[in-house]
Design an enzyme around this catalytic site. Sequence first.
Site, PDB file in Angstrom:
ATOM      1  N   CYS A  73       0.749  -1.144  -0.126  1.00 25.30           N
ATOM      2  CA  CYS A  73      -0.098   0.375   0.412  1.00 25.30           C
ATOM      3  C   CYS A  73       0.763   1.075  -0.236  1.00 25.30           C
ATOM      4  O   CYS A  73       1.870   1.205   0.623  1.00 25.30           O
ATOM      5  CB  CYS A  73      -1.000   0.263   1.445  1.00 25.30           C
ATOM      6  SG  CYS A  73      -2.250   1.524   1.098  1.00 25.30           S
ATOM      7  N   CYS A 112       0.445   3.648   3.070  1.00 22.83           N
ATOM      8  CA  CYS A 112       1.144   3.322   4.655  1.00 22.83           C
ATOM      9  C   CYS A 112       2.733   3.986   5.170  1.00 22.83           C
ATOM     10  O   CYS A 112       3.084   4.263   3.840  1.00 22.83           O
ATOM     11  CB  CYS A 112       1.013   1.889   4.628  1.00 22.83           C
ATOM     12  SG  CYS A 112      -0.585   0.882   4.989  1.00 22.83           S
ATOM     13  N   HIS A 140      -3.470   0.914   8.903  1.00 24.49           N
ATOM     14  CA  HIS A 140      -4.151   0.317   7.015  1.00 24.49           C
ATOM     15  C   HIS A 140      -5.400  -0.044   7.304  1.00 24.49           C
ATOM     16  O   HIS A 140      -6.799  -0.050   6.150  1.00 24.49           O
ATOM     17  CB  HIS A 140      -3.355  -0.505   6.569  1.00 24.49           C
ATOM     18  CG  HIS A 140      -4.070  -1.534   5.056  1.00 24.49           C
ATOM     19  ND1 HIS A 140      -3.268  -0.726   3.737  1.00 24.49           N
ATOM     20  CD2 HIS A 140      -4.477  -2.328   4.599  1.00 24.49           C
ATOM     21  CE1 HIS A 140      -4.190  -1.288   2.785  1.00 24.49           C
ATOM     22  NE2 HIS A 140      -4.946  -1.948   2.976  1.00 24.49           N
ATOM     23  N   ASN A 179     -13.963   9.313  -0.639  1.00 24.66           N
ATOM     24  CA  ASN A 179     -15.344   7.756  -1.212  1.00 24.66           C
ATOM     25  C   ASN A 179     -14.411   6.513  -0.135  1.00 24.66           C
ATOM     26  O   ASN A 179     -13.133   6.362   0.353  1.00 24.66           O
ATOM     27  CB  ASN A 179     -14.235   7.682  -2.497  1.00 24.66           C
ATOM     28  CG  ASN A 179     -14.700   9.103  -3.685  1.00 24.66           C
ATOM     29  OD1 ASN A 179     -15.392   9.664  -3.365  1.00 24.66           O
ATOM     30  ND2 ASN A 179     -14.034   8.691  -4.602  1.00 24.66           N
ATOM     31  N   HIS A 228      -6.528   1.872   1.680  1.00 28.48           N
ATOM     32  CA  HIS A 228      -5.758   2.491   3.529  1.00 28.48           C
ATOM     33  C   HIS A 228      -7.111   4.074   3.206  1.00 28.48           C
ATOM     34  O   HIS A 228      -7.932   4.214   2.268  1.00 28.48           O
ATOM     35  CB  HIS A 228      -4.839   3.159   2.860  1.00 28.48           C
ATOM     36  CG  HIS A 228      -4.270   3.548   3.987  1.00 28.48           C
ATOM     37  ND1 HIS A 228      -3.267   2.836   4.816  1.00 28.48           N
ATOM     38  CD2 HIS A 228      -4.114   4.818   5.025  1.00 28.48           C
ATOM     39  CE1 HIS A 228      -2.581   3.213   5.971  1.00 28.48           C
ATOM     40  NE2 HIS A 228      -3.567   4.915   6.032  1.00 28.48           N
ATOM     41  N   HIS A 244      -9.006   7.595   3.079  1.00 30.36           N
ATOM     42  CA  HIS A 244      -7.956   8.251   3.117  1.00 30.36           C
ATOM     43  C   HIS A 244      -9.457   9.367   2.425  1.00 30.36           C
ATOM     44  O   HIS A 244      -9.832   8.790   1.868  1.00 30.36           O
ATOM     45  CB  HIS A 244      -6.715   7.466   1.908  1.00 30.36           C
ATOM     46  CG  HIS A 244      -7.321   7.505   0.530  1.00 30.36           C
ATOM     47  ND1 HIS A 244      -7.493   6.296  -0.004  1.00 30.36           N
ATOM     48  CD2 HIS A 244      -7.447   7.930  -0.582  1.00 30.36           C
ATOM     49  CE1 HIS A 244      -7.986   5.901  -1.088  1.00 30.36           C
ATOM     50  NE2 HIS A 244      -7.504   7.434  -1.753  1.00 30.36           N
ATOM     51  N   GLN A 264     -10.105  12.711  -0.667  1.00 30.01           N
ATOM     52  CA  GLN A 264      -8.909  14.064  -1.391  1.00 30.01           C
ATOM     53  C   GLN A 264      -9.582  15.494  -1.472  1.00 30.01           C
ATOM     54  O   GLN A 264     -10.644  15.537  -0.527  1.00 30.01           O
ATOM     55  CB  GLN A 264      -9.153  13.374  -2.873  1.00 30.01           C
ATOM     56  CG  GLN A 264      -8.660  12.123  -3.528  1.00 30.01           C
ATOM     57  CD  GLN A 264      -8.903  11.153  -4.731  1.00 30.01           C
ATOM     58  OE1 GLN A 264      -8.535  11.807  -5.560  1.00 30.01           O
ATOM     59  NE2 GLN A 264     -10.059  10.185  -4.832  1.00 30.01           N
TER      60      GLN A 264
END
Length: 359
Positions: free
Chosen positions: A70, A73, A116, A156, A167, A169, A171
């Site tokens: 990933c 991470c 993660h 999303n 992971h 996250h 934007q």
Amino acid sequence: MKKTTTRLADGRELIYYDARDDAVRDAVDRRPLEPVATAAEIRHDRLLGDSVAIASHRQGRTYHPPADECPLCPSRDGRLSEIPAADYDVVVFENRFPSLAGDSGRCEVVCFTSDHDASFADLTDGHAALVLEAWTDRTAELSQLPGVQQVFCFENRGAEIGVTLGHPHGQIYAYPFTTPRTQRMLDTLAAHRQRTGGNLFDELLAEERADGRRIILDGDHWTAFVPYAAHWPYEVHLYPKRRVPDLLALDDEARTEFPQIYLEVLRRFDRIFVGRGGGKGGAEGTGAAPTPYIAAWHQAPVHAADRAEFALHLELFTIRRTPGKLKFLAGSESGMNVFINDVPPEAAAERLREVASES
């Protein structure tokens, strides 16, 4: 909060947001990266009056890597990632495969946690407050960039949504134009003000609170509700009770209460399908992944003349309508932008109240 800014090996900006003021962030990106080459272009649709981002370089972006590869991470155990540090609280960095770049705007990735296997709903109140600080700081910084007209923070979650990195996250997009959805809100807002003299955002929130049937949570400073004309099977709007145009304008009391309200809403989203269609063992009771969703902050455009009339709010929705079934955008939605919702908003609100956390 402590903010530390550095650069990745290819020149992209990376920012650490730490809860501890004594955090030291001196790790160097040791990857042999070439400078990022993008081909982002904004094209205007003259017939519809909106804009389309053409970004062919995104065809080569990272796609569903295994967990031990990933890129979000921390860098540890000899493996180098997008984050040079061996651990972190919250990190923001320029996207390596941006939809918008250069004169066409900017895209950033927000890593909510180094864990993660966690999700936003797993964060503590303090950690969620740190993410809010990061969103606010990036809104302030990106709003100052030449040509930026609107800043959009969003998350999303879930493969069904199209997420390619597991992971936790989100934007941030800095658009060089006002997005069509926001412009439509502004136009409707202005027409209502001219016709009645009132603020449509204020009236809608007051009406939802007075009706009560679609209210999910009503705190001292925030209200969460399913809108009267919800487009999606399960959709919740979260408004501060004091109207403000953007994240920067939130007062301390609203910032303090936000994690409590938002985390509870997210946890209810992860429980709405439990017990429907199987035994325990997953978000749906079938071993499936937790509820997929999109969480979208709506902020006033940076240079809008009437931005003080706009109401900051967060819209959260899932494309899952029942266990094992998704709400696909079919002909009416995709072709004509006329949504058909199979779940009555009052029924969705009742279900979201049913799955409240035990006190």
